[in-house]
Motif scaffolding. Sequence first.
Motif, PDB file in Angstrom:
ATOM      1  N   MET A   1      48.939-116.440  32.601  1.00 58.10           N
ATOM      2  CA  MET A   1      47.856-116.543  33.575  1.00 58.10           C
ATOM      3  C   MET A   1      46.806-115.303  33.186  1.00 58.10           C
ATOM      4  O   MET A   1      46.327-114.495  34.344  1.00 58.10           O
ATOM      5  CB  MET A   1      48.316-116.235  35.237  1.00 58.10           C
ATOM      6  CG  MET A   1      48.824-117.632  35.407  1.00 58.10           C
ATOM      7  SD  MET A   1      49.426-117.721  37.280  1.00 58.10           S
ATOM      8  CE  MET A   1      50.955-116.793  36.817  1.00 58.10           C
ATOM      9  N   HIS A   2      46.441-115.237  31.880  1.00 57.45           N
ATOM     10  CA  HIS A   2      45.617-113.940  31.392  1.00 57.45           C
ATOM     11  C   HIS A   2      44.063-114.285  32.050  1.00 57.45           C
ATOM     12  O   HIS A   2      43.088-113.428  32.103  1.00 57.45           O
ATOM     13  CB  HIS A   2      45.579-114.039  30.028  1.00 57.45           C
ATOM     14  CG  HIS A   2      45.469-115.370  29.391  1.00 57.45           C
ATOM     15  ND1 HIS A   2      46.156-116.334  29.320  1.00 57.45           N
ATOM     16  CD2 HIS A   2      44.182-115.498  28.731  1.00 57.45           C
ATOM     17  CE1 HIS A   2      45.551-117.534  28.649  1.00 57.45           C
ATOM     18  NE2 HIS A   2      44.505-117.007  28.364  1.00 57.45           N
ATOM     19  N   ASP A  57      62.089-112.149  30.787  1.00 55.82           N
ATOM     20  CA  ASP A  57      61.184-112.768  31.398  1.00 55.82           C
ATOM     21  C   ASP A  57      61.024-112.489  32.619  1.00 55.82           C
ATOM     22  O   ASP A  57      60.823-113.416  33.575  1.00 55.82           O
ATOM     23  CB  ASP A  57      61.277-114.374  30.957  1.00 55.82           C
ATOM     24  CG  ASP A  57      62.303-115.059  31.548  1.00 55.82           C
ATOM     25  OD1 ASP A  57      63.287-114.244  32.307  1.00 55.82           O
ATOM     26  OD2 ASP A  57      62.515-116.200  31.679  1.00 55.82           O
ATOM     27  N   GLY A  58      61.303-111.305  33.121  1.00 53.69           N
ATOM     28  CA  GLY A  58      61.117-110.607  34.503  1.00 53.69           C
ATOM     29  C   GLY A  58      62.111-109.724  34.853  1.00 53.69           C
ATOM     30  O   GLY A  58      62.983-109.189  34.195  1.00 53.69           O
ATOM     31  N   PHE A  59      62.145-109.365  35.971  1.00 46.79           N
ATOM     32  CA  PHE A  59      63.153-108.503  36.554  1.00 46.79           C
ATOM     33  C   PHE A  59      63.359-108.726  38.036  1.00 46.79           C
ATOM     34  O   PHE A  59      62.474-109.215  38.961  1.00 46.79           O
ATOM     35  CB  PHE A  59      62.730-107.179  36.421  1.00 46.79           C
ATOM     36  CG  PHE A  59      61.161-106.752  36.869  1.00 46.79           C
ATOM     37  CD1 PHE A  59      60.925-106.317  38.033  1.00 46.79           C
ATOM     38  CD2 PHE A  59      60.213-106.750  35.978  1.00 46.79           C
ATOM     39  CE1 PHE A  59      59.945-105.973  38.554  1.00 46.79           C
ATOM     40  CE2 PHE A  59      58.726-106.551  36.586  1.00 46.79           C
ATOM     41  CZ  PHE A  59      58.767-106.276  37.811  1.00 46.79           C
ATOM     42  N   VAL A  60      64.409-108.034  38.745  1.00 51.84           N
ATOM     43  CA  VAL A  60      64.783-108.080  40.046  1.00 51.84           C
ATOM     44  C   VAL A  60      64.018-107.023  40.772  1.00 51.84           C
ATOM     45  O   VAL A  60      64.326-105.770  40.037  1.00 51.84           O
ATOM     46  CB  VAL A  60      66.048-108.343  40.395  1.00 51.84           C
ATOM     47  CG1 VAL A  60      66.358-107.956  41.947  1.00 51.84           C
ATOM     48  CG2 VAL A  60      66.850-109.481  39.912  1.00 51.84           C
ATOM     49  N   MET A  61      63.329-106.927  41.788  1.00 49.29           N
ATOM     50  CA  MET A  61      62.755-105.915  42.358  1.00 49.29           C
ATOM     51  C   MET A  61      63.200-105.616  43.946  1.00 49.29           C
ATOM     52  O   MET A  61      63.104-106.561  44.678  1.00 49.29           O
ATOM     53  CB  MET A  61      61.245-106.103  42.441  1.00 49.29           C
ATOM     54  CG  MET A  61      60.285-104.666  42.810  1.00 49.29           C
ATOM     55  SD  MET A  61      58.565-104.911  42.694  1.00 49.29           S
ATOM     56  CE  MET A  61      58.293-106.269  44.125  1.00 49.29           C
ATOM     57  N   PRO A 106      55.774-113.553  31.656  1.00 43.68           N
ATOM     58  CA  PRO A 106      56.170-114.360  30.254  1.00 43.68           C
ATOM     59  C   PRO A 106      56.627-113.350  29.225  1.00 43.68           C
ATOM     60  O   PRO A 106      56.469-112.285  29.306  1.00 43.68           O
ATOM     61  CB  PRO A 106      54.762-114.704  30.107  1.00 43.68           C
ATOM     62  CG  PRO A 106      53.715-113.806  30.929  1.00 43.68           C
ATOM     63  CD  PRO A 106      54.567-113.326  32.143  1.00 43.68           C
ATOM     64  N   PRO A 107      57.665-113.931  28.247  1.00 40.35           N
ATOM     65  CA  PRO A 107      57.998-113.276  27.367  1.00 40.35           C
ATOM     66  C   PRO A 107      57.268-112.605  26.211  1.00 40.35           C
ATOM     67  O   PRO A 107      57.659-111.622  25.989  1.00 40.35           O
ATOM     68  CB  PRO A 107      58.902-114.467  26.724  1.00 40.35           C
ATOM     69  CG  PRO A 107      59.139-115.584  27.522  1.00 40.35           C
ATOM     70  CD  PRO A 107      57.855-115.582  28.376  1.00 40.35           C
ATOM     71  N   HIS A 108      56.094-112.816  26.408  1.00 37.13           N
ATOM     72  CA  HIS A 108      55.126-112.219  25.535  1.00 37.13           C
ATOM     73  C   HIS A 108      54.764-110.815  26.050  1.00 37.13           C
ATOM     74  O   HIS A 108      54.231-109.960  25.213  1.00 37.13           O
ATOM     75  CB  HIS A 108      53.761-113.119  24.919  1.00 37.13           C
ATOM     76  CG  HIS A 108      53.083-113.418  26.197  1.00 37.13           C
ATOM     77  ND1 HIS A 108      52.928-114.562  26.637  1.00 37.13           N
ATOM     78  CD2 HIS A 108      51.959-112.527  27.017  1.00 37.13           C
ATOM     79  CE1 HIS A 108      51.825-114.579  27.911  1.00 37.13           C
ATOM     80  NE2 HIS A 108      51.462-113.409  27.914  1.00 37.13           N
ATOM     81  N   MET A 109      55.138-110.632  27.392  1.00 34.83           N
ATOM     82  CA  MET A 109      54.791-109.185  28.053  1.00 34.83           C
ATOM     83  C   MET A 109      56.202-108.355  27.610  1.00 34.83           C
ATOM     84  O   MET A 109      55.830-107.079  27.992  1.00 34.83           O
ATOM     85  CB  MET A 109      54.544-109.435  29.345  1.00 34.83           C
ATOM     86  CG  MET A 109      53.137-109.941  29.707  1.00 34.83           C
ATOM     87  SD  MET A 109      52.923-110.279  31.455  1.00 34.83           S
ATOM     88  CE  MET A 109      52.907-108.404  32.064  1.00 34.83           C
ATOM     89  N   GLU A 110      57.021-108.742  26.913  1.00 32.08           N
ATOM     90  CA  GLU A 110      58.264-108.160  27.039  1.00 32.08           C
ATOM     91  C   GLU A 110      58.241-106.637  26.264  1.00 32.08           C
ATOM     92  O   GLU A 110      58.521-105.478  26.618  1.00 32.08           O
ATOM     93  CB  GLU A 110      59.472-108.689  26.288  1.00 32.08           C
ATOM     94  CG  GLU A 110      60.787-108.125  25.899  1.00 32.08           C
ATOM     95  CD  GLU A 110      61.667-108.848  25.114  1.00 32.08           C
ATOM     96  OE1 GLU A 110      62.938-108.343  25.128  1.00 32.08           O
ATOM     97  OE2 GLU A 110      61.457-109.813  24.668  1.00 32.08           O
ATOM     98  N   GLN A 138      48.950-113.598  21.845  1.00 28.24           N
ATOM     99  CA  GLN A 138      48.114-113.269  20.893  1.00 28.24           C
ATOM    100  C   GLN A 138      48.053-114.207  19.425  1.00 28.24           C
ATOM    101  O   GLN A 138      47.225-114.290  18.913  1.00 28.24           O
ATOM    102  CB  GLN A 138      47.841-111.759  20.322  1.00 28.24           C
ATOM    103  CG  GLN A 138      47.756-110.879  21.245  1.00 28.24           C
ATOM    104  CD  GLN A 138      46.592-110.703  21.981  1.00 28.24           C
ATOM    105  OE1 GLN A 138      45.415-111.103  21.417  1.00 28.24           O
ATOM    106  NE2 GLN A 138      46.490-110.732  23.416  1.00 28.24           N
ATOM    107  N   HIS A 139      49.122-114.773  19.314  1.00 28.35           N
ATOM    108  CA  HIS A 139      49.237-115.697  18.370  1.00 28.35           C
ATOM    109  C   HIS A 139      50.730-116.631  18.643  1.00 28.35           C
ATOM    110  O   HIS A 139      51.298-116.332  19.732  1.00 28.35           O
ATOM    111  CB  HIS A 139      49.884-114.900  17.076  1.00 28.35           C
ATOM    112  CG  HIS A 139      50.880-113.899  17.352  1.00 28.35           C
ATOM    113  ND1 HIS A 139      52.234-114.253  17.295  1.00 28.35           N
ATOM    114  CD2 HIS A 139      50.919-112.474  17.289  1.00 28.35           C
ATOM    115  CE1 HIS A 139      52.860-113.214  17.526  1.00 28.35           C
ATOM    116  NE2 HIS A 139      52.364-112.195  17.565  1.00 28.35           N
TER     117      HIS A 139
END
Length: 206
Positions: free
Chosen positions: A1-2, A28-32, A45-49, A94-95
């Motif tokens: 959702m960029h 692809d995330g975390f528990v807060m 999303p995985p590209h933020m890893e 980015q790719h």
Amino acid sequence: MHWIDPNCLPEAKGTVERFVLNPHGEVDGFVMNGAMQAPVLVHTPPHMEPELVRHVRAGEAVSVRGVRPRKADLIAAVAITAANGAGIIDQGPQHEREHPKLEKKKMPAEGTVRLSLFGPKGELRGALLADGTVIRIGPKEAEQVAALLAPNAKIAVTGDGLDTEHGRVVHAKEIGASSHDLRPIKQAKPKLKHEAEAKHDRSAHA
């Protein structure tokens, strides 16, 4: 959702408990955990890893700006601010990304469900067990076994598993309430084009 401006979204704050993995072993995330609220799943999303694991650690405070789907207790993150002040924003991949080539092995898991796991639109995708194991199931298949993926349910699975530095994940192929009650997970059949068209025609003439 960029394409979303994160500054226009509500902010939630808490402490990172643990990362959550997808079936490929990617974060692809975390528990807060929040001081006055139950644990909440934050999807990324995985590209933020790469940026996420570089700046965020379990036990540290974070703030999250994101959207909440209607049918799940989840925040689909658009931006995260780490304890060190680093801003991690979903700029989109980015790719063309490829999943990491990690060697999977047949792996069992059994225990009590702590949290149901969801995709960014609120679709059921698996469960987090009390011991930290992540169980993943496709969204259509997960609907068939939703009761086993609910918090406090007893669950056992076997499937393709990975042990990573960020945790353990099993992509379930068999599931049951115990290891003595396992059954294959039925793969959802995609609708054929002519079946979908026939259904549409029947609806139009009803």
